[in-house]
Design a protein around this motif. Structure first.
Motif, PDB file in Angstrom:
ATOM      1  N   ASP A  54       0.748  -1.192  -0.023  1.00 19.86           N
ATOM      2  CA  ASP A  54       0.072   0.154   0.030  1.00 19.86           C
ATOM      3  C   ASP A  54       0.731   1.087   0.010  1.00 19.86           C
ATOM      4  O   ASP A  54       0.384   2.349  -0.272  1.00 19.86           O
ATOM      5  CB  ASP A  54      -0.786  -0.147   1.163  1.00 19.86           C
ATOM      6  CG  ASP A  54      -2.059  -1.175   1.372  1.00 19.86           C
ATOM      7  OD1 ASP A  54      -2.541  -1.487   0.199  1.00 19.86           O
ATOM      8  OD2 ASP A  54      -2.389  -1.577   2.311  1.00 19.86           O
ATOM      9  N   ILE A  55       2.218   1.049   0.316  1.00 25.73           N
ATOM     10  CA  ILE A  55       3.075   2.360   0.472  1.00 25.73           C
ATOM     11  C   ILE A  55       2.928   2.908  -0.807  1.00 25.73           C
ATOM     12  O   ILE A  55       2.854   4.194  -0.799  1.00 25.73           O
ATOM     13  CB  ILE A  55       4.613   1.957   0.935  1.00 25.73           C
ATOM     14  CG1 ILE A  55       4.161   1.566   2.281  1.00 25.73           C
ATOM     15  CG2 ILE A  55       5.136   3.008   0.876  1.00 25.73           C
ATOM     16  CD1 ILE A  55       5.360   0.756   3.126  1.00 25.73           C
ATOM     17  N   GLU A  56       2.973   2.353  -1.753  1.00 26.90           N
ATOM     18  CA  GLU A  56       3.065   3.082  -3.172  1.00 26.90           C
ATOM     19  C   GLU A  56       1.841   3.764  -3.678  1.00 26.90           C
ATOM     20  O   GLU A  56       1.930   4.813  -4.139  1.00 26.90           O
ATOM     21  CB  GLU A  56       3.415   2.208  -4.290  1.00 26.90           C
ATOM     22  CG  GLU A  56       4.976   1.772  -4.340  1.00 26.90           C
ATOM     23  CD  GLU A  56       5.787   2.564  -4.609  1.00 26.90           C
ATOM     24  OE1 GLU A  56       5.838   3.596  -5.596  1.00 26.90           O
ATOM     25  OE2 GLU A  56       6.816   2.661  -3.740  1.00 26.90           O
ATOM     26  N   ARG A  57       0.783   3.282  -3.083  1.00 29.48           N
ATOM     27  CA  ARG A  57      -0.645   4.267  -3.232  1.00 29.48           C
ATOM     28  C   ARG A  57      -1.047   5.002  -2.120  1.00 29.48           C
ATOM     29  O   ARG A  57      -2.078   5.728  -2.274  1.00 29.48           O
ATOM     30  CB  ARG A  57      -1.650   2.867  -3.373  1.00 29.48           C
ATOM     31  CG  ARG A  57      -1.323   2.308  -4.610  1.00 29.48           C
ATOM     32  CD  ARG A  57      -2.645   1.187  -4.615  1.00 29.48           C
ATOM     33  NE  ARG A  57      -2.800   0.179  -3.645  1.00 29.48           N
ATOM     34  CZ  ARG A  57      -1.965  -0.933  -3.639  1.00 29.48           C
ATOM     35  NH1 ARG A  57      -1.104  -1.362  -4.311  1.00 29.48           N
ATOM     36  NH2 ARG A  57      -2.205  -1.786  -2.831  1.00 29.48           N
ATOM     37  N   LEU A  58       0.013   5.526  -1.306  1.00 32.17           N
ATOM     38  CA  LEU A  58      -0.220   6.365  -0.385  1.00 32.17           C
ATOM     39  C   LEU A  58      -0.859   7.911  -0.745  1.00 32.17           C
ATOM     40  O   LEU A  58      -1.505   8.562  -0.074  1.00 32.17           O
ATOM     41  CB  LEU A  58       0.542   6.718   0.494  1.00 32.17           C
ATOM     42  CG  LEU A  58       1.087   5.546   1.846  1.00 32.17           C
ATOM     43  CD1 LEU A  58       2.251   5.912   2.631  1.00 32.17           C
ATOM     44  CD2 LEU A  58      -0.211   5.480   2.625  1.00 32.17           C
ATOM     45  N   GLY A  59      -0.252   8.000  -1.992  1.00 34.69           N
ATOM     46  CA  GLY A  59      -0.742   9.359  -2.750  1.00 34.69           C
ATOM     47  C   GLY A  59      -2.303   9.475  -2.921  1.00 34.69           C
ATOM     48  O   GLY A  59      -2.686  10.570  -3.346  1.00 34.69           O
ATOM     49  N   LEU A  86       5.592  13.553   0.628  1.00 36.07           N
ATOM     50  CA  LEU A  86       4.889  12.233   0.287  1.00 36.07           C
ATOM     51  C   LEU A  86       5.753  11.213   0.191  1.00 36.07           C
ATOM     52  O   LEU A  86       5.776  10.188   0.947  1.00 36.07           O
ATOM     53  CB  LEU A  86       3.684  12.096  -1.087  1.00 36.07           C
ATOM     54  CG  LEU A  86       3.500  10.637  -1.226  1.00 36.07           C
ATOM     55  CD1 LEU A  86       2.399  10.353   0.026  1.00 36.07           C
ATOM     56  CD2 LEU A  86       2.659  10.838  -2.599  1.00 36.07           C
ATOM     57  N   SER A  87       6.909  11.483  -0.587  1.00 35.06           N
ATOM     58  CA  SER A  87       8.014  10.314  -0.679  1.00 35.06           C
ATOM     59  C   SER A  87       8.610  10.187   0.723  1.00 35.06           C
ATOM     60  O   SER A  87       8.969   8.950   0.869  1.00 35.06           O
ATOM     61  CB  SER A  87       8.730  10.890  -1.768  1.00 35.06           C
ATOM     62  OG  SER A  87       9.409  12.125  -1.333  1.00 35.06           O
ATOM     63  N   ALA A  88       8.640  11.123   1.487  1.00 39.97           N
ATOM     64  CA  ALA A  88       9.343  11.012   2.946  1.00 39.97           C
ATOM     65  C   ALA A  88       8.271  10.163   3.843  1.00 39.97           C
ATOM     66  O   ALA A  88       8.847   9.450   4.517  1.00 39.97           O
ATOM     67  CB  ALA A  88       9.797  12.238   3.407  1.00 39.97           C
ATOM     68  N   ILE A  89       7.079  10.478   3.751  1.00 37.85           N
ATOM     69  CA  ILE A  89       6.114   9.738   4.446  1.00 37.85           C
ATOM     70  C   ILE A  89       5.874   8.286   3.887  1.00 37.85           C
ATOM     71  O   ILE A  89       6.063   7.584   4.789  1.00 37.85           O
ATOM     72  CB  ILE A  89       4.784  10.358   4.260  1.00 37.85           C
ATOM     73  CG1 ILE A  89       4.648  11.884   5.059  1.00 37.85           C
ATOM     74  CG2 ILE A  89       3.674   9.603   4.850  1.00 37.85           C
ATOM     75  CD1 ILE A  89       3.372  12.470   4.442  1.00 37.85           C
ATOM     76  N   GLN A  90       6.328   8.167   2.782  1.00 36.67           N
ATOM     77  CA  GLN A  90       6.215   6.635   2.192  1.00 36.67           C
ATOM     78  C   GLN A  90       7.350   5.914   2.845  1.00 36.67           C
ATOM     79  O   GLN A  90       7.444   4.838   3.013  1.00 36.67           O
ATOM     80  CB  GLN A  90       6.347   6.742   0.725  1.00 36.67           C
ATOM     81  CG  GLN A  90       5.090   6.887   0.279  1.00 36.67           C
ATOM     82  CD  GLN A  90       5.205   7.241  -1.472  1.00 36.67           C
ATOM     83  OE1 GLN A  90       5.873   8.088  -1.960  1.00 36.67           O
ATOM     84  NE2 GLN A  90       4.299   6.644  -2.119  1.00 36.67           N
ATOM     85  N   ALA A  91       8.737   6.715   2.903  1.00 34.97           N
ATOM     86  CA  ALA A  91       9.825   6.238   3.626  1.00 34.97           C
ATOM     87  C   ALA A  91       9.713   5.797   4.924  1.00 34.97           C
ATOM     88  O   ALA A  91      10.178   4.613   5.460  1.00 34.97           O
ATOM     89  CB  ALA A  91      11.105   6.944   3.291  1.00 34.97           C
ATOM     90  N   ILE A  92       8.907   6.546   5.767  1.00 36.02           N
ATOM     91  CA  ILE A  92       8.508   6.161   7.148  1.00 36.02           C
ATOM     92  C   ILE A  92       7.908   5.052   7.230  1.00 36.02           C
ATOM     93  O   ILE A  92       8.383   3.997   8.119  1.00 36.02           O
ATOM     94  CB  ILE A  92       7.988   7.407   7.672  1.00 36.02           C
ATOM     95  CG1 ILE A  92       8.867   8.719   7.937  1.00 36.02           C
ATOM     96  CG2 ILE A  92       7.396   6.907   9.188  1.00 36.02           C
ATOM     97  CD1 ILE A  92       8.354   9.837   8.453  1.00 36.02           C
ATOM     98  N   PHE A  93       6.788   4.750   6.334  1.00 35.86           N
ATOM     99  CA  PHE A  93       6.024   3.635   6.566  1.00 35.86           C
ATOM    100  C   PHE A  93       6.726   2.406   5.941  1.00 35.86           C
ATOM    101  O   PHE A  93       6.685   1.386   6.497  1.00 35.86           O
ATOM    102  CB  PHE A  93       4.650   3.613   5.480  1.00 35.86           C
ATOM    103  CG  PHE A  93       4.013   4.604   6.561  1.00 35.86           C
ATOM    104  CD1 PHE A  93       3.169   4.033   7.737  1.00 35.86           C
ATOM    105  CD2 PHE A  93       3.347   5.949   6.303  1.00 35.86           C
ATOM    106  CE1 PHE A  93       2.117   4.742   8.362  1.00 35.86           C
ATOM    107  CE2 PHE A  93       2.638   6.699   6.802  1.00 35.86           C
ATOM    108  CZ  PHE A  93       1.887   6.138   8.068  1.00 35.86           C
TER     109      PHE A  93
END
Length: 145
Positions: free
Chosen positions: A19-24, A43-50
């Protein structure tokens, strides 16, 4: 429940690494995120955290306990359960969210007590923190009403 909040609750309670790729779909490109360890803008930094969460923790999952929505503001109380080195752990916390005009999250701030939820469980640091906590606590005779 507000459909924006319901979408976030569903996302968190069913969150998987894929789901991380679809967080946008749920977070704006310029979204702000902060928790006791991180503060990022994008968004990319939030994805990195998850992604890091899934890489370092065993079977992380959220259970949303309560959700309150007022206008574009959302407040959620949750339990986060995970394993760390084979030991079950749990953190109780909350999130303050703001939705943008398109319904995606533009602001996400997590609140939880890192000392109580994590550090007090560590052997040496935990013993020191528990001692400090005991000394700082108001004696029972003063705290009764």
């Amino acid at each position: 429940m507000d459909p924006r909040a319901q979408a976030i609750v569903t996302l968190f309670e069913q969150l998987q690494p894929t789901d991380i790729e679809r967080l946008g779909r749920h977070y704006d490109e310029a979204a702000y995120f902060r928790d006791p360890f991180n503060e990022v803008h994008r968004l990319s930094a939030i994805q990195a955290i998850f992604a890091h969460m899934f890489e370092t923790l065993e079977a992380p999952r959220f259970k949303v306990l309560e959700t309150l929505v007022e206008g574009d503001q959302c407040f959620m109380c949750w339990d986060f359960q995970f394993g760390l080195r084979g030991r079950a752990q749990a953190i109780h916390g909350s999130s303050h969210l703001r939705f943008g005009t398109d319904g995606r999250v533009v602001y996400h701030r997590d609140y939880w007590d890192a000392a109580e939820e994590l550090y007090e469980k560590l052997p040496l640091v935990g013993a020191l923190l528990r001692l400090i906590k005991r000394r700082m606590r108001v004696p029972q005779r003063f705290s009764e009403t």
